[in-house]
Design a protein around this motif. Sequence first.
Motif, PDB file in Angstrom:
ATOM      1  N   MET A   1     -79.834  -1.564  28.046  1.00  0.00           N
ATOM      2  CA  MET A   1     -80.401  -2.341  26.953  1.00  0.00           C
ATOM      3  C   MET A   1     -79.761  -3.726  26.944  1.00  0.00           C
ATOM      4  SD  MET A   1     -80.698   0.327  23.763  1.00  0.00           S
ATOM      5  CE  MET A   1     -79.252   1.309  24.101  1.00  0.00           C
ATOM      6  N   SER A   2     -80.560  -4.737  26.704  1.00  0.00           N
ATOM      7  CA  SER A   2     -80.024  -6.085  26.595  1.00  0.00           C
ATOM      8  C   SER A   2     -79.633  -6.369  25.153  1.00  0.00           C
ATOM      9  CB  SER A   2     -81.049  -7.106  27.083  1.00  0.00           C
ATOM     10  OG  SER A   2     -82.159  -7.143  26.220  1.00  0.00           O
ATOM     11  N   ASN A   3     -78.907  -7.436  24.938  1.00  0.00           N
ATOM     12  CA  ASN A   3     -78.408  -7.763  23.603  1.00  0.00           C
ATOM     13  C   ASN A   3     -79.493  -8.205  22.638  1.00  0.00           C
ATOM     14  OD1 ASN A   3     -75.820  -7.129  24.339  1.00  0.00           O
ATOM     15  ND2 ASN A   3     -75.291  -9.213  24.914  1.00  0.00           N
ATOM     16  N   ASN A   4     -80.662  -8.617  23.121  1.00  0.00           N
ATOM     17  CA  ASN A   4     -81.705  -9.111  22.223  1.00  0.00           C
ATOM     18  C   ASN A   4     -82.812  -8.091  21.984  1.00  0.00           C
ATOM     19  OD1 ASN A   4     -82.800  -9.237  24.746  1.00  0.00           O
ATOM     20  ND2 ASN A   4     -83.465 -11.365  24.615  1.00  0.00           N
ATOM     21  N   GLU A   5     -82.636  -6.831  22.408  1.00  0.00           N
ATOM     22  CA  GLU A   5     -83.635  -5.804  22.154  1.00  0.00           C
ATOM     23  C   GLU A   5     -83.583  -5.357  20.700  1.00  0.00           C
ATOM     24  OE1 GLU A   5     -82.663  -2.682  24.883  1.00  0.00           O
ATOM     25  OE2 GLU A   5     -84.428  -3.154  26.072  1.00  0.00           O
TER      26      GLU A   5
ATOM     27  N   VAL B   1     -83.409  -2.509  18.265  1.00  0.00           N
ATOM     28  CA  VAL B   1     -82.986  -1.115  18.247  1.00  0.00           C
ATOM     29  C   VAL B   1     -83.034  -0.625  16.808  1.00  0.00           C
ATOM     30  CG1 VAL B   1     -81.132   0.517  18.748  1.00  0.00           C
ATOM     31  CG2 VAL B   1     -81.487  -1.457  20.250  1.00  0.00           C
ATOM     32  N   ILE B   2     -83.744   0.482  16.603  1.00  0.00           N
ATOM     33  CA  ILE B   2     -83.868   1.068  15.268  1.00  0.00           C
ATOM     34  C   ILE B   2     -83.208   2.438  15.302  1.00  0.00           C
ATOM     35  CG2 ILE B   2     -85.468   1.932  13.524  1.00  0.00           C
ATOM     36  CD1 ILE B   2     -87.466  -0.183  14.505  1.00  0.00           C
ATOM     37  N   THR B   3     -82.246   2.647  14.415  1.00  0.00           N
ATOM     38  CA  THR B   3     -81.576   3.938  14.303  1.00  0.00           C
ATOM     39  C   THR B   3     -82.347   4.798  13.321  1.00  0.00           C
ATOM     40  OG1 THR B   3     -79.445   2.922  14.785  1.00  0.00           O
ATOM     41  CG2 THR B   3     -79.409   5.086  13.732  1.00  0.00           C
ATOM     42  N   ILE B   4     -82.651   6.025  13.739  1.00  0.00           N
ATOM     43  CA  ILE B   4     -83.375   6.955  12.886  1.00  0.00           C
ATOM     44  C   ILE B   4     -82.570   8.235  12.728  1.00  0.00           C
ATOM     45  CG2 ILE B   4     -85.639   6.016  13.497  1.00  0.00           C
ATOM     46  CD1 ILE B   4     -85.981   8.527  15.306  1.00  0.00           C
ATOM     47  N   THR B   5     -82.969   9.055  11.761  1.00  0.00           N
ATOM     48  CA  THR B   5     -82.335  10.338  11.506  1.00  0.00           C
ATOM     49  C   THR B   5     -83.392  11.431  11.644  1.00  0.00           C
ATOM     50  OG1 THR B   5     -82.796  10.323   9.143  1.00  0.00           O
ATOM     51  CG2 THR B   5     -80.754   9.241   9.862  1.00  0.00           C
ATOM     52  N   PRO B   6     -82.989  12.696  11.672  1.00  0.00           N
ATOM     53  CA  PRO B   6     -83.974  13.776  11.747  1.00  0.00           C
ATOM     54  C   PRO B   6     -85.006  13.731  10.618  1.00  0.00           C
ATOM     55  CG  PRO B   6     -81.825  14.635  12.287  1.00  0.00           C
ATOM     56  CD  PRO B   6     -81.619  13.212  11.806  1.00  0.00           C
ATOM     57  N   HIS B   7     -84.655  13.143   9.484  1.00  0.00           N
ATOM     58  CA  HIS B   7     -85.589  13.000   8.363  1.00  0.00           C
ATOM     59  C   HIS B   7     -86.793  12.128   8.730  1.00  0.00           C
ATOM     60  CE1 HIS B   7     -86.980  12.611   4.239  1.00  0.00           C
ATOM     61  NE2 HIS B   7     -86.983  11.308   4.394  1.00  0.00           N
ATOM     62  N   ASP B   8     -86.635  11.220   9.695  1.00  0.00           N
ATOM     63  CA  ASP B   8     -87.695  10.290  10.102  1.00  0.00           C
ATOM     64  C   ASP B   8     -88.673  10.878  11.119  1.00  0.00           C
ATOM     65  OD1 ASP B   8     -86.593   8.084   8.585  1.00  0.00           O
ATOM     66  OD2 ASP B   8     -85.028   7.995  10.115  1.00  0.00           O
TER      67      ASP B   8
ATOM     68  N   THR C   1     -81.947   8.111  22.868  1.00  0.00           N
ATOM     69  CA  THR C   1     -82.795   6.948  22.617  1.00  0.00           C
ATOM     70  C   THR C   1     -84.099   7.096  23.378  1.00  0.00           C
ATOM     71  OG1 THR C   1     -81.839   5.709  24.445  1.00  0.00           O
ATOM     72  CG2 THR C   1     -80.818   5.408  22.284  1.00  0.00           C
ATOM     73  N   ILE C   2     -85.112   6.356  22.903  1.00  0.00           N
ATOM     74  CA  ILE C   2     -86.401   6.297  23.584  1.00  0.00           C
ATOM     75  C   ILE C   2     -86.993   4.915  23.327  1.00  0.00           C
ATOM     76  CG2 ILE C   2     -87.785   7.238  21.675  1.00  0.00           C
ATOM     77  CD1 ILE C   2     -89.339   8.833  23.905  1.00  0.00           C
ATOM     78  N   ARG C   3     -87.732   4.411  24.309  1.00  0.00           N
ATOM     79  CA  ARG C   3     -88.343   3.076  24.220  1.00  0.00           C
ATOM     80  C   ARG C   3     -89.850   3.211  24.043  1.00  0.00           C
ATOM     81  NH1 ARG C   3     -86.369  -1.592  26.043  1.00  0.00           N
ATOM     82  NH2 ARG C   3     -84.814  -0.476  27.267  1.00  0.00           N
ATOM     83  N   CYS C   4     -90.425   2.417  23.133  1.00  0.00           N
ATOM     84  CA  CYS C   4     -91.868   2.387  22.939  1.00  0.00           C
ATOM     85  C   CYS C   4     -92.506   1.710  24.156  1.00  0.00           C
ATOM     86  CB  CYS C   4     -92.221   1.624  21.672  1.00  0.00           C
ATOM     87  SG  CYS C   4     -94.015   1.413  21.462  1.00  0.00           S
ATOM     88  N   PRO C   5     -93.507   2.360  24.763  1.00  0.00           N
ATOM     89  CA  PRO C   5     -94.145   1.769  25.947  1.00  0.00           C
ATOM     90  C   PRO C   5     -94.995   0.542  25.631  1.00  0.00           C
ATOM     91  CG  PRO C   5     -95.296   3.770  25.318  1.00  0.00           C
ATOM     92  CD  PRO C   5     -94.074   3.674  24.438  1.00  0.00           C
ATOM     93  N   TYR C   6     -95.372   0.344  24.372  1.00  0.00           N
ATOM     94  CA  TYR C   6     -96.191  -0.818  24.001  1.00  0.00           C
ATOM     95  C   TYR C   6     -95.353  -2.050  23.698  1.00  0.00           C
ATOM     96  CZ  TYR C   6    -100.455   1.956  23.623  1.00  0.00           C
ATOM     97  OH  TYR C   6    -101.528   2.741  23.898  1.00  0.00           O
ATOM     98  N   CYS C   7     -94.357  -1.902  22.807  1.00  0.00           N
ATOM     99  CA  CYS C   7     -93.643  -3.090  22.334  1.00  0.00           C
ATOM    100  C   CYS C   7     -92.203  -3.176  22.794  1.00  0.00           C
ATOM    101  CB  CYS C   7     -93.690  -3.158  20.810  1.00  0.00           C
ATOM    102  SG  CYS C   7     -92.791  -1.825  19.975  1.00  0.00           S
ATOM    103  N   GLY C   8     -91.675  -2.100  23.391  1.00  0.00           N
ATOM    104  CA  GLY C   8     -90.314  -2.125  23.900  1.00  0.00           C
ATOM    105  C   GLY C   8     -89.235  -1.842  22.872  1.00  0.00           C
ATOM    106  N   THR C   9     -89.615  -1.575  21.623  1.00  0.00           N
ATOM    107  CA  THR C   9     -88.620  -1.233  20.611  1.00  0.00           C
ATOM    108  C   THR C   9     -87.896   0.038  21.035  1.00  0.00           C
ATOM    109  OG1 THR C   9     -89.907  -2.240  18.832  1.00  0.00           O
ATOM    110  CG2 THR C   9     -88.271  -0.592  18.184  1.00  0.00           C
ATOM    111  N   VAL C  10     -86.581   0.039  20.874  1.00  0.00           N
ATOM    112  CA  VAL C  10     -85.769   1.202  21.223  1.00  0.00           C
ATOM    113  C   VAL C  10     -85.423   1.930  19.936  1.00  0.00           C
ATOM    114  CG1 VAL C  10     -83.581   1.974  22.224  1.00  0.00           C
ATOM    115  CG2 VAL C  10     -84.847   0.089  23.278  1.00  0.00           C
TER     116      VAL C  10
END
Length: 62
Positions: A1-5, A7-14, A42-51
């Motif tokens: 991962m680069s420094n400008n990506e 990244v959204i942290t989620i929990t099992p509730h999400d 972690t997983i990356r969205c194939p459309y927008c690249g959000t991790v």
Amino acid sequence: MSNNEKVITITPHDLPLHCPTADVALWNNHPKVFLPIQSNSTIRCPYCGTVYRLEGEAGGHH
């Protein structure tokens, strides 16, 4: 991962996880895609690249 990506942290509730999330503006959306994240990973969205980073156990969700 680069420094400008984004990244959204989620929990099992999400779970189940999908991108874009509900807080993204409608004009800025791509088609909704469900992402099969594993526990404590972690997983990356194939459309927008959000991790997405799941902190916790995925349990019965995919």
